[in-house]
Design a protein around this motif. Structure first.
Motif, PDB file in Angstrom:
ATOM      1  N   SER A  88     -12.279   7.409   9.474  1.00 39.76           N
ATOM      2  CA  SER A  88     -11.282   7.482  10.157  1.00 39.76           C
ATOM      3  C   SER A  88     -10.093   6.826   9.690  1.00 39.76           C
ATOM      4  N   LEU A  89      -8.747   7.161  10.387  1.00 38.78           N
ATOM      5  CA  LEU A  89      -7.561   6.386   9.950  1.00 38.78           C
ATOM      6  C   LEU A  89      -7.401   5.484  10.804  1.00 38.78           C
ATOM      7  N   ALA A  90      -8.225   4.557  11.144  1.00 38.67           N
ATOM      8  CA  ALA A  90      -7.924   3.372  11.833  1.00 38.67           C
ATOM      9  C   ALA A  90      -7.271   2.344  11.270  1.00 38.67           C
ATOM     10  N   PRO A  91      -6.245   1.863  12.080  1.00 40.60           N
ATOM     11  CA  PRO A  91      -5.275   0.650  11.330  1.00 40.60           C
ATOM     12  C   PRO A  91      -6.095  -0.519  11.100  1.00 40.60           C
ATOM     13  N   PRO A  92      -5.984  -1.202   9.842  1.00 42.91           N
ATOM     14  CA  PRO A  92      -6.529  -2.544   9.649  1.00 42.91           C
ATOM     15  C   PRO A  92      -5.820  -3.530  10.635  1.00 42.91           C
ATOM     16  N   GLU A  93      -6.910  -4.481  11.048  1.00 44.50           N
ATOM     17  CA  GLU A  93      -6.381  -5.695  11.714  1.00 44.50           C
ATOM     18  C   GLU A  93      -5.294  -6.409  11.129  1.00 44.50           C
ATOM     19  N   VAL A  94      -4.292  -6.806  11.737  1.00 45.72           N
ATOM     20  CA  VAL A  94      -3.249  -7.836  11.177  1.00 45.72           C
ATOM     21  C   VAL A  94      -3.210  -8.923  12.018  1.00 45.72           C
ATOM     22  N   VAL A  95      -3.300 -10.021  10.953  1.00 44.53           N
ATOM     23  CA  VAL A  95      -3.293 -11.373  11.516  1.00 44.53           C
ATOM     24  C   VAL A  95      -2.058 -12.130  11.192  1.00 44.53           C
ATOM     25  N   GLU A  96      -1.380 -12.670  12.445  1.00 42.83           N
ATOM     26  CA  GLU A  96       0.022 -12.963  12.351  1.00 42.83           C
ATOM     27  C   GLU A  96       0.053 -14.504  12.238  1.00 42.83           C
ATOM     28  N   SER A  97      -0.980 -15.105  11.661  1.00 48.58           N
ATOM     29  CA  SER A  97      -0.912 -16.569  11.353  1.00 48.58           C
ATOM     30  C   SER A  97      -1.087 -16.871   9.840  1.00 48.58           C
ATOM     31  N   ALA A  98      -0.248 -17.933   9.332  1.00 49.40           N
ATOM     32  CA  ALA A  98      -0.437 -18.250   7.878  1.00 49.40           C
ATOM     33  C   ALA A  98      -1.810 -18.835   7.649  1.00 49.40           C
ATOM     34  N   ALA A  99      -2.306 -18.602   6.439  1.00 45.47           N
ATOM     35  CA  ALA A  99      -3.399 -19.273   6.018  1.00 45.47           C
ATOM     36  C   ALA A  99      -3.186 -20.986   5.826  1.00 45.47           C
ATOM     37  N   GLY A 100      -3.942 -21.681   6.308  1.00 45.24           N
ATOM     38  CA  GLY A 100      -3.934 -23.037   6.179  1.00 45.24           C
ATOM     39  C   GLY A 100      -4.422 -23.720   4.927  1.00 45.24           C
ATOM     40  N   GLY A 101      -4.336 -25.044   4.835  1.00 49.30           N
ATOM     41  CA  GLY A 101      -4.733 -25.486   3.584  1.00 49.30           C
ATOM     42  C   GLY A 101      -3.808 -25.737   2.454  1.00 49.30           C
ATOM     43  N   TRP A 102      -4.169 -25.961   1.107  1.00 56.92           N
ATOM     44  CA  TRP A 102      -3.524 -26.159   0.066  1.00 56.92           C
ATOM     45  C   TRP A 102      -2.679 -24.947  -0.747  1.00 56.92           C
ATOM     46  N   TYR A 103      -1.865 -25.073  -1.206  1.00 58.73           N
ATOM     47  CA  TYR A 103      -0.949 -23.951  -1.926  1.00 58.73           C
ATOM     48  C   TYR A 103      -0.259 -24.190  -3.152  1.00 58.73           C
ATOM     49  N   LEU A 104      -0.086 -23.605  -4.041  1.00 60.65           N
ATOM     50  CA  LEU A 104       0.807 -23.661  -5.200  1.00 60.65           C
ATOM     51  C   LEU A 104       2.132 -22.699  -5.215  1.00 60.65           C
ATOM     52  N   ARG A 105       3.093 -23.192  -5.924  1.00 58.99           N
ATOM     53  CA  ARG A 105       4.254 -22.448  -5.612  1.00 58.99           C
ATOM     54  C   ARG A 105       4.996 -22.358  -7.053  1.00 58.99           C
ATOM     55  N   ALA A 106       5.649 -21.515  -7.549  1.00 55.46           N
ATOM     56  CA  ALA A 106       6.342 -21.570  -8.719  1.00 55.46           C
ATOM     57  C   ALA A 106       7.731 -20.513  -8.398  1.00 55.46           C
ATOM     58  N   ASP A 107       8.603 -20.879  -8.811  1.00 53.90           N
ATOM     59  CA  ASP A 107      10.131 -20.302  -8.819  1.00 53.90           C
ATOM     60  C   ASP A 107      11.083 -20.550  -9.672  1.00 53.90           C
ATOM     61  N   GLY A 108      12.030 -19.625  -9.914  1.00 59.18           N
ATOM     62  CA  GLY A 108      13.110 -19.720 -10.841  1.00 59.18           C
ATOM     63  C   GLY A 108      14.383 -19.193 -10.064  1.00 59.18           C
ATOM     64  N   GLY A 109      15.699 -19.356 -10.482  1.00 59.35           N
ATOM     65  CA  GLY A 109      16.830 -19.113  -9.962  1.00 59.35           C
ATOM     66  C   GLY A 109      18.276 -19.225 -10.352  1.00 59.35           C
ATOM     67  N   TYR A 110      19.194 -18.951  -9.600  1.00 58.54           N
ATOM     68  CA  TYR A 110      20.619 -19.160 -10.040  1.00 58.54           C
ATOM     69  C   TYR A 110      20.962 -20.438  -9.477  1.00 58.54           C
TER      70      TYR A 110
END
Length: 228
Positions: free
Chosen positions: A35-57
């Motif tokens: 069927s075309l049932a929509p997936p469940e959407v969770v509106e809360s961010a995952a907890g715990g550790w994370y890594l980030r990398a970026d660049g810019g002007y």
């Protein structure tokens, strides 16, 4: 004889239908359901550790008497220059709306052309920052941030002027932006950050001083969350 055959055929046809009716109807979203049932959407961010990398002007700036070398004759002034930045960080999400991060960034703050030649500036910055994720809607999360730490400033003067040693200065930042989570672990980020990296000493150039050095950053990055 014919009547017996008809009765047997009727039993064979009715029995599978009754067995099918006795089973539970398949539920939407189960394995094998097309069927075309929509997936469940969770509106809360995952907890715990994370890594980030970026660049810019970076729109770098220097406030002080450096403009005297350009011939304005002013006692003070401000010069602007264009540069770039790269950075990385390790963070931890404490709640759905609060996270902390330690990061290391390199900022090319650009240069200023003077009658003596070109002065260029860059800084390596380590900050401990706090992020307030205001709300999450359809995967988009606007946020505000602030951080404090230190910067290793370097002023590169023209060849005719002796270069000064790298200088450690107090640094701080304020910023904001928006991130978008396209999976439970990965998100992209677009943000603005104002950063002040202190006032390095340029005593090798008589009559010239720097009151403040920093930049306005526009950063695009990616973040990976390890989860709980």
């Amino acid at each position: 004889m014919v009547r017996s055959i008809r009765f047997l055929a009727a039993v064979l046809l009715i029995s599978p239908a009754a067995a099918w009716a006795s089973d539970e109807a398949p539920l939407l979203g189960k394995t094998g359901d097309f069927s075309l049932a929509p997936p469940e959407v969770v509106e809360s961010a995952a907890g715990g550790w994370y890594l980030r990398a970026d660049g810019g002007y970076v729109a770098g700036y220097v406030d002080g008497s450096l403009q005297n070398l350009i011939g304005t004759g002013a006692a003070g002034g401000s010069s602007r220059a264009s540069g770039w930045s790269v950075g990385a960080g390790l963070g931890y999400r404490f709640t759905p709306w609060l996270r902390g991060e330690v990061g290391l960034d390199y900022l090319d703050l650009g240069g200023v052309d003077t009658v003596l030649g070109r002065f260029e500036a860059n800084a390596t910055v380590a900050l401990a920052s706090v992020y307030w994720d205001i709300i999450t809607l359809a995967g988009f999360t606007p946020y505000l941030s602030g951080g404090v730490g230190f910067a290793i400033d370097r002023i590169s003067p023209p060849p005719i002027i002796p270069a000064a040693d790298d200088q450690w200065k107090f640094a701080w930042s304020l910023g904001g932006g928006v991130s978008y989570a396209f999976s439970d672990s990965w998100s992209v980020d677009l943000g603005y950050r104002y950063i002040d990296v202190g006032a390095p000493d340029v005593a090798a150039v008589p009559g010239v001083s720097i009151d403040a050095l920093g930049g306005h950053q526009v950063r695009f990055g990616i973040r990976y969350s390890f989860g709980e």
